[in-house]
Scaffold this motif. Sequence first.
Motif, PDB file in Angstrom:
ATOM      1  N   ASN A 229      46.904  41.100  44.307  1.00 30.63           N
ATOM      2  CA  ASN A 229      46.422  41.580  45.598  1.00 30.63           C
ATOM      3  C   ASN A 229      45.844  40.366  46.314  1.00 30.63           C
ATOM      4  O   ASN A 229      46.088  39.226  45.910  1.00 30.63           O
ATOM      5  CB  ASN A 229      45.419  42.734  45.418  1.00 30.63           C
ATOM      6  CG  ASN A 229      44.136  42.289  44.716  1.00 30.63           C
ATOM      7  OD1 ASN A 229      43.851  41.103  44.624  1.00 30.63           O
ATOM      8  ND2 ASN A 229      43.382  43.259  44.235  1.00 30.63           N
ATOM      9  N   SER A 231      43.012  38.966  46.387  1.00 29.82           N
ATOM     10  CA  SER A 231      42.040  38.082  45.747  1.00 29.82           C
ATOM     11  C   SER A 231      42.306  37.776  44.276  1.00 29.82           C
ATOM     12  O   SER A 231      41.766  36.822  43.733  1.00 29.82           O
ATOM     13  CB  SER A 231      40.641  38.709  45.861  1.00 29.82           C
ATOM     14  OG  SER A 231      40.626  39.932  45.146  1.00 29.82           O
ATOM     15  N   HIS A 232      43.110  38.611  43.615  1.00 27.15           N
ATOM     16  CA  HIS A 232      43.314  38.451  42.171  1.00 27.15           C
ATOM     17  C   HIS A 232      44.770  38.659  41.800  1.00 27.15           C
ATOM     18  O   HIS A 232      45.516  39.304  42.533  1.00 27.15           O
ATOM     19  CB  HIS A 232      42.504  39.498  41.392  1.00 27.15           C
ATOM     20  CG  HIS A 232      41.042  39.218  41.356  1.00 27.15           C
ATOM     21  ND1 HIS A 232      40.220  39.456  42.437  1.00 27.15           N
ATOM     22  CD2 HIS A 232      40.248  38.722  40.374  1.00 27.15           C
ATOM     23  CE1 HIS A 232      38.979  39.115  42.115  1.00 27.15           C
ATOM     24  NE2 HIS A 232      38.973  38.662  40.865  1.00 27.15           N
ATOM     25  N   HIS A 282      42.379  39.440  34.636  1.00 24.17           N
ATOM     26  CA  HIS A 282      42.311  39.356  36.102  1.00 24.17           C
ATOM     27  C   HIS A 282      42.105  37.903  36.484  1.00 24.17           C
ATOM     28  O   HIS A 282      41.021  37.355  36.282  1.00 24.17           O
ATOM     29  CB  HIS A 282      41.154  40.211  36.635  1.00 24.17           C
ATOM     30  CG  HIS A 282      41.335  41.671  36.372  1.00 24.17           C
ATOM     31  ND1 HIS A 282      42.035  42.483  37.218  1.00 24.17           N
ATOM     32  CD2 HIS A 282      40.921  42.455  35.345  1.00 24.17           C
ATOM     33  CE1 HIS A 282      42.043  43.714  36.728  1.00 24.17           C
ATOM     34  NE2 HIS A 282      41.374  43.718  35.589  1.00 24.17           N
TER      35      HIS A 282
HETATM   36  C1  LIG Z   1      42.076  42.989  43.760  1.00 25.46           C
HETATM   37  O1  LIG Z   1      42.062  43.254  42.366  1.00 25.46           O
HETATM   38  C2  LIG Z   1      40.794  43.018  41.764  1.00 25.46           C
HETATM   39  C3  LIG Z   1      40.937  43.239  40.314  1.00 25.46           C
HETATM   40  O2  LIG Z   1      42.129  42.660  39.833  1.00 25.46           O
HETATM   41  C4  LIG Z   1      39.771  43.928  42.346  1.00 25.46           C
HETATM   42  O3  LIG Z   1      38.507  43.664  41.754  1.00 25.46           O
HETATM   43  C5  LIG Z   1      39.707  43.706  43.834  1.00 25.46           C
HETATM   44  O4  LIG Z   1      38.831  44.658  44.406  1.00 25.46           O
HETATM   45  C6  LIG Z   1      41.078  43.874  44.442  1.00 25.46           C
HETATM   46  N1  LIG Z   1      41.003  43.497  45.845  1.00 25.46           N
HETATM   47  C7  LIG Z   1      41.610  44.195  46.827  1.00 25.46           C
HETATM   48  C8  LIG Z   1      41.477  43.646  48.187  1.00 25.46           C
HETATM   49  O5  LIG Z   1      42.250  45.199  46.548  1.00 25.46           O
END
Ligand SMILES: *[C@@H]1O[C@H](CO)[C@@H](O)[C@H](O)[C@H]1NC(C)=O
Length: 402
Positions: A229, A231-232, A282
């Motif tokens: 996504n 950020s991760h 993650h």
């Molecule tokens: C993206 O994924 C991480 C965990 O992998 C989560 O903590 C985070 O909230 C997610 N961010 C979005 C923008 O969905």
Amino acid sequence: MVLLPMALLLSELLAPAFLLTLEHLDVPTPEPEPALNVKFDPKNMKLTWDCKENTTSIMCALVPKEGDRAVKKPRTKECWCNFEDTSVHRGVLLEVQVNTSERSFREKVLYTNPGGEGTAAHNFSCFIYDVDFMNCTWVKGPVAPGDVQYFLYIRDSKRKRERECPHYIQHLGTHVGCHLDSLLGLTFRNYFLVNGTSRAAGIQFFDSVLSTKEIERYSPPANITIRCNASHCLIRWDKPRTRRALSHSEFQYQLDIQRKSIPPVSTNPLIDVSGDLENQYHFPSSEPRAKHVVKIRAADARIPQWSAWSEPVEFGSEGVGGSLVHVYLLAVLVTLLCALGLGFFFKRFLGLHRLFPQVPQIKDKLSDNHQVTWEEFTPGAGKGDTEEVLTVEEVTGAVEGM
Ligand SMILES: *[C@@H]1O[C@H](CO)[C@@H](O)[C@H](O)[C@H]1NC(C)=O
Ligand SMILES: *[C@@H]1O[C@H](CO)[C@@H](O)[C@H](O)[C@H]1NC(C)=O
Ligand SMILES: *[C@@H]1O[C@H](CO)[C@@H](O)[C@H](O)[C@H]1NC(C)=O
Ligand SMILES: *[C@@H]1O[C@H](CO)[C@@H](O)[C@H](O)[C@H]1NC(C)=O
Ligand SMILES: *[C@@H]1O[C@H](CO)[C@@H](O)[C@H](O)[C@H]1NC(C)=O
Ligand SMILES: *[C@@H]1O[C@H](CO)[C@@H](O)[C@H](O)[C@H]1NC(C)=O
């Protein structure tokens, strides 16, 4: 002929090292007569002796040159002791004490490896791989004659089945390894024997007891998937297939995640992940995301003997974040494209050719004094306006994000 005669020796003749380890077997009885005629058969790890009448107690001991002594107390009617499979190629001391209602007998036997010192196979090791296969290797003894030939026999701990190596690995005609493509019949612990023949000299044997758990090399983790996504990136994998079904927590993993760039930038340290964490990790990585490569390997949770690395799996996109110069160039390129787009818009719908010289100054375009001009545009062009402004904002955001 097979595993050769055993030396019958009185305790006085035994090596001092053996005597030390036997000390606690000594009991305060009158010096017993050696009349038991003890025999040791290494093929079955069995001690036998002449039966005595009115036996009240028996004790047998097997003392390897290295490793733990084994002590057995058979029933008084029996005239034999069975020991678990043990490595005996370095020699082993055996002792039997039989007490009867009238007297006590005690006898020691030193079993030695027949054949010439330095003729046995050495550097012997085996490993199980891809669950169903096993390779064993060894090297020729340093003083083994040129015509030496070695043979490997494997038997399970219940001694139900002994089999010779089905596929020898050879070096100049000498067997120096073995490949098994079926491990059916192997138990948890197994006895491995490499004996040999030569017309020139007697060949010593080598033997070893190995547990399948100790020698299994895990395959790399399978089915690696990556979902990102903003950020991760969530990296997931399956535990490796193993001989025995193991729970998640019986594994540990290492992840090697590197940015793919030429020349390579700094290397990230390996990431340790416990098997308890359900085979996922993650990875913090914000967009835009440079191309990365991940490799994963597995090991037993308690034994850090690592599998091979998995095939590398890529994520992120080529050309993004390769270097700051790339980011800058990309930003300039996108800005120019948008500027051209804006210019095209003005030219096509409004015919405002005079605005063209100002096109590269995007920020100026958005500043207040120009917006006054935009508000004067005809309502029909409103939709187009919004789209263009959005495009410019996205690009600006992306450049700051880097
Ligand atoms: C993206 O994924 C991480 C965990 O992998 C989560 O903590 C985070 O909230 C997610 N961010 C979005 C923008 O969905
Ligand atoms: C090697 O050991 C096997 C199994 O115990 C036996 O059958 C074979 O005769 C032995 N060979 C030699 C050369 O001692
Ligand atoms: C065994 O015990 C019986 C009865 O106690 C005795 O008569 C016999 O002599 C004993 N045998 C030996 C070999 O000592
Ligand atoms: C055998 O093993 C020893 C110790 O691990 C090593 O030093 C030696 O080089 C090995 N010999 C051969 C021929 O592989
Ligand atoms: C095991 O031995 C076989 C036969 O020599 C060989 O083809 C295979 O590559 C070996 N496997 C490993 C993992 O070394
Ligand atoms: C990998 O995934 C496939 C399909 O989901 C599955 O059949 C296979 O067993 C998995 N492999 C392992 C080693 O878990």
